[in-house]
Write a protein that holds these residues in place. Structure first.
Motif, PDB file in Angstrom:
ATOM      1  N   LEU A 106      78.680 -47.535-113.781  1.00 41.30           N
ATOM      2  CA  LEU A 106      78.067 -46.362-113.158  1.00 41.30           C
ATOM      3  C   LEU A 106      78.906 -45.877-111.969  1.00 41.30           C
ATOM      4  O   LEU A 106      79.069 -44.665-111.745  1.00 41.30           O
ATOM      5  CB  LEU A 106      76.637 -46.701-112.709  1.00 41.30           C
ATOM      6  CG  LEU A 106      75.609 -46.856-113.843  1.00 41.30           C
ATOM      7  CD1 LEU A 106      74.276 -47.336-113.278  1.00 41.30           C
ATOM      8  CD2 LEU A 106      75.414 -45.525-114.565  1.00 41.30           C
ATOM      9  N   ALA A 107      79.418 -46.835-111.232  1.00 41.50           N
ATOM     10  CA  ALA A 107      80.252 -46.432-110.083  1.00 41.50           C
ATOM     11  C   ALA A 107      81.485 -45.683-110.543  1.00 41.50           C
ATOM     12  O   ALA A 107      81.906 -44.669-109.956  1.00 41.50           O
ATOM     13  CB  ALA A 107      80.635 -47.661-109.262  1.00 41.50           C
TER      14      ALA A 107
ATOM     15  N   GLU B  51      76.497 -51.756-113.311  1.00 47.00           N
ATOM     16  CA  GLU B  51      76.716 -51.201-111.968  1.00 47.00           C
ATOM     17  C   GLU B  51      78.163 -50.750-111.796  1.00 47.00           C
ATOM     18  O   GLU B  51      78.441 -49.692-111.231  1.00 47.00           O
ATOM     19  CB  GLU B  51      76.367 -52.242-110.909  1.00 47.00           C
ATOM     20  CG  GLU B  51      74.863 -52.522-110.830  1.00 47.00           C
ATOM     21  CD  GLU B  51      74.544 -53.619-109.833  1.00 47.00           C
ATOM     22  OE1 GLU B  51      75.517 -54.188-109.276  1.00 47.00           O
ATOM     23  OE2 GLU B  51      73.353 -53.917-109.636  1.00 47.00           O
ATOM     24  N   ARG B  52      79.093 -51.550-112.251  1.00 42.46           N
ATOM     25  CA  ARG B  52      80.491 -51.164-112.165  1.00 42.46           C
ATOM     26  C   ARG B  52      80.769 -49.908-112.975  1.00 42.46           C
ATOM     27  O   ARG B  52      81.510 -49.012-112.547  1.00 42.46           O
ATOM     28  CB  ARG B  52      81.386 -52.311-112.654  1.00 42.46           C
ATOM     29  CG  ARG B  52      81.378 -53.515-111.744  1.00 42.46           C
ATOM     30  CD  ARG B  52      82.214 -54.633-112.343  1.00 42.46           C
ATOM     31  NE  ARG B  52      82.217 -55.825-111.490  1.00 42.46           N
ATOM     32  CZ  ARG B  52      82.758 -56.986-111.811  1.00 42.46           C
ATOM     33  NH1 ARG B  52      83.353 -57.112-113.017  1.00 42.46           N
ATOM     34  NH2 ARG B  52      82.728 -58.008-110.971  1.00 42.46           N
TER      35      ARG B  52
ATOM     36  N   ASN C 253      73.981 -56.630-116.017  1.00 38.49           N
ATOM     37  CA  ASN C 253      73.639 -55.809-114.846  1.00 38.49           C
ATOM     38  C   ASN C 253      74.886 -55.517-113.999  1.00 38.49           C
ATOM     39  O   ASN C 253      75.107 -54.395-113.524  1.00 38.49           O
ATOM     40  CB  ASN C 253      72.602 -56.535-113.992  1.00 38.49           C
ATOM     41  CG  ASN C 253      71.246 -56.589-114.696  1.00 38.49           C
ATOM     42  OD1 ASN C 253      70.932 -55.716-115.513  1.00 38.49           O
ATOM     43  ND2 ASN C 253      70.451 -57.605-114.374  1.00 38.49           N
ATOM     44  N   THR C 254      75.721 -56.551-113.809  1.00 41.28           N
ATOM     45  CA  THR C 254      76.952 -56.348-113.016  1.00 41.28           C
ATOM     46  C   THR C 254      77.864 -55.331-113.694  1.00 41.28           C
ATOM     47  O   THR C 254      78.439 -54.435-113.046  1.00 41.28           O
ATOM     48  CB  THR C 254      77.684 -57.692-112.852  1.00 41.28           C
ATOM     49  OG1 THR C 254      76.806 -58.647-112.229  1.00 41.28           O
ATOM     50  CG2 THR C 254      78.936 -57.514-111.993  1.00 41.28           C
TER      51      THR C 254
END
Length: 492
Positions: A351-352, A348-349, A344-345
């Motif tokens: 996607l950013a 998120e990175r 998950n981490t």
């Protein structure tokens, strides 16, 4: 004896009275002597040694009986010779029973033998040993001829006297040990007819069909109680020994007591010391068989239990080296939780970072309408070029097909027919290339350029085919170009 003595006395008295004494012919005297001898010796038993036995073509047997000082002529008629208990042999000591008679042709007396038996146990043992050696030399007693005795026979054939104690002992023993089907073939077990009956019984049992109405025995028992050597002699006869040797069924001999030995014991597949022992050897004891089965079952159960216990120990030992399945699942679940958190981490990175990239690219992008217009013009030009090339390709292929058609038409045999040639075909539709291929009077079809006609070769009965010798080949000209062969053979 009284009558002959009276005649002899009266003749002596008459002779002493003078020359008028009565006389007799030789035939009359022979008759009177014959009557005197046969009347006085109607039945006699003579112990002597056989000398010069001869069997005449008529079937009668002639021989001489002798002792250390005297001899006696003997004859055995054909009707009696075949039933003698002992056949005459040179040097055999026997006891002959019969009557004395005279033979007028040679003025001698002789014994007409009706019965003959071996005199003394020593002579019988000598004959027995000689017969044993003869049969052993033929291989009848070899161990490799012995057949195995069935362990669980269903039918047993017994050959013995039907009224003696032997059959009762055998049946009692068989019933006490195990239930089997018993077939009894009653025979004499001693005397001159015993050997023939025993041999016939053995062959009779052996000839029974396997699937007949009466079950065929699985094993035979030949039995007789104890007795003297003369009483057991039937089981030393050659015909009985050979019947056992030829029998395809296993045979147990049970003759006499344990110390008695006959020739059938040597040829049988198994010798029992007594008739009762023969029944015991032929059939297992019911209680013993049940005990054997129980013991076998117990051993089998113990073996299975030991195998199962060994397998359980191996499983327990293997289990000690393995982790608890619940603990293994918990550990795998913990590892999965860590992996999901890290995923998950990372997502998120990622996607950013992609959002930043898209923001920078958005400023450099042209409007979609402009891009679509450019792509439409590009596809239109490409479509025109493809259509052009496809048309050219089709045109080239059409030209090639037309050229091939013209070439095929030029080489067609119809064009040859247009030049004045004709195609000759026989009745089966096969083209004829040479005149020799068609017989005289053959019906053929001539195919011209416009139509076909029927024809008959040599209708006048004369073969017009002229076989000319082949001309020598001409030398090749110097022209480099090849000329086309216009012969009809080249068309096929």
């Amino acid at each position: 004896m009284t009558e002959s003595n009276d005649i002899y006395t009266s003749q002596n008295n008459a002779a002493s009275a003078g020359d008028n004494a009565p006389y007799m012919t030789i035939g009359e005297l022979s008759k009177r002597v014959k009557a005197t001898v046969e009347g006085a010796f109607d039945y006699v038993r003579v112990r002597a040694e056989i000398s010069r036995p001869t069997r005449a073509p008529s079937g009668h047997i002639y021989f001489t009986l002798k002792d250390d000082r005297s001899t006696l002529a003997a004859v055995c008629w054909k009707t009696v010779a075949g039933n003698l208990q002992v056949q005459p042999e040179e040097g055999l000591e026997v006891i002959c029973s019969g009557k004395l008679t005279t033979y007028p042709g040679q003025s001698k007396y002789q014994i007409v033998v009706n019965q003959m038996e071996i005199a003394g146990e020593g002579a019988m043992l000598k004959m027995l040993e000689e017969r044993r050696r003869m049969l052993a030399a033929e291989g009848l007693f070899d161990a490799d001829r012995k057949r195995p005795i069935p362990e669980m026979p269903t039918t047993i054939g017994v050959i013995t006297s039907p009224t003696g104690a032997v059959i009762r002992d055998i049946l009692h023993r068989l019933n006490a040990r195990f239930g089997v089907h018993v077939l009894v073939w009653g025979t004499l077990v001693q005397g001159k007819n015993a050997a023939g009956q025993v041999a016939a019984a053995i062959r009779g049992f052996d000839a029974m069909p396997a699937n007949g109405a009466i079950p065929r025995p699985d094993i035979l028992i030949v039995a007789r109680g104890g007795g003297a050597l003369e009483d057991l002699w039937a089981f030393n006869e050659e015909e009985v020994v050979r019947a056992v040797a030829d029998c395809s069924l296993p045979v147990i001999s049970a003759i006499g007591h344990e110390t008695d030995t006959t020739l059938i014991d040597f040829v049988a597949d198994l010798r029992a010391p007594t008739p009762t022992a023969a029944a015991e050897l032929a059939v297992p004891v019911h209680a013993d068989l049940a005990a054997y089965i129980s013991e076998t079952e117990a051993r089998l159960k113990r073996g299975i239990s030991q195998r199962l216990e060994t397998a359980n120990q191996l499983v327990r030992m293997a289990a000690r080296g393995l982790l608890d399945p619940a603990e293994m699942i918990a550990r795998r679940g913990q590892m999965l939780d860590y992996a999901l958190a890290g995923l998950n981490t990372a997502l998120e990175r990622a996607l950013a970072a992609r959002r930043l990239d898209l923001s920078g690219l958005a400023g450099r992008l042209r409007p979609p309408e402009t891009r679509l217009a450019e792509m439409s013009g590009h596809f239109t030009r490409l479509s025109d070029r493809l259509a052009n090339r496809f048309g050219q390709m089709i045109e080239r292929h059409e030209q090639a097909v037309n050229s091939a058609g013209k070439l095929l038409d030029a080489h067609s045999f119809e064009r040859v027919l247009d030049r004045g040639f004709a195609l000759v075909i026989d009745a089966e539709g096969t083209p004829l290339k040479r005149a020799i291929d068609a017989p005289q009077g053959a019906e053929v079809t001539l195919r011209f350029a416009d139509a076909s006609r029927q024809a008959l070769l040599d209708p006048d009965g004369v073969d017009h085919v002229v076989h000319k010798p082949a001309k020598p080949a001409k030398k090749a000209t110097a022209k480099p170009s090849a000329t086309k062969d216009t012969k009809q053979d080249s068309l096929f």
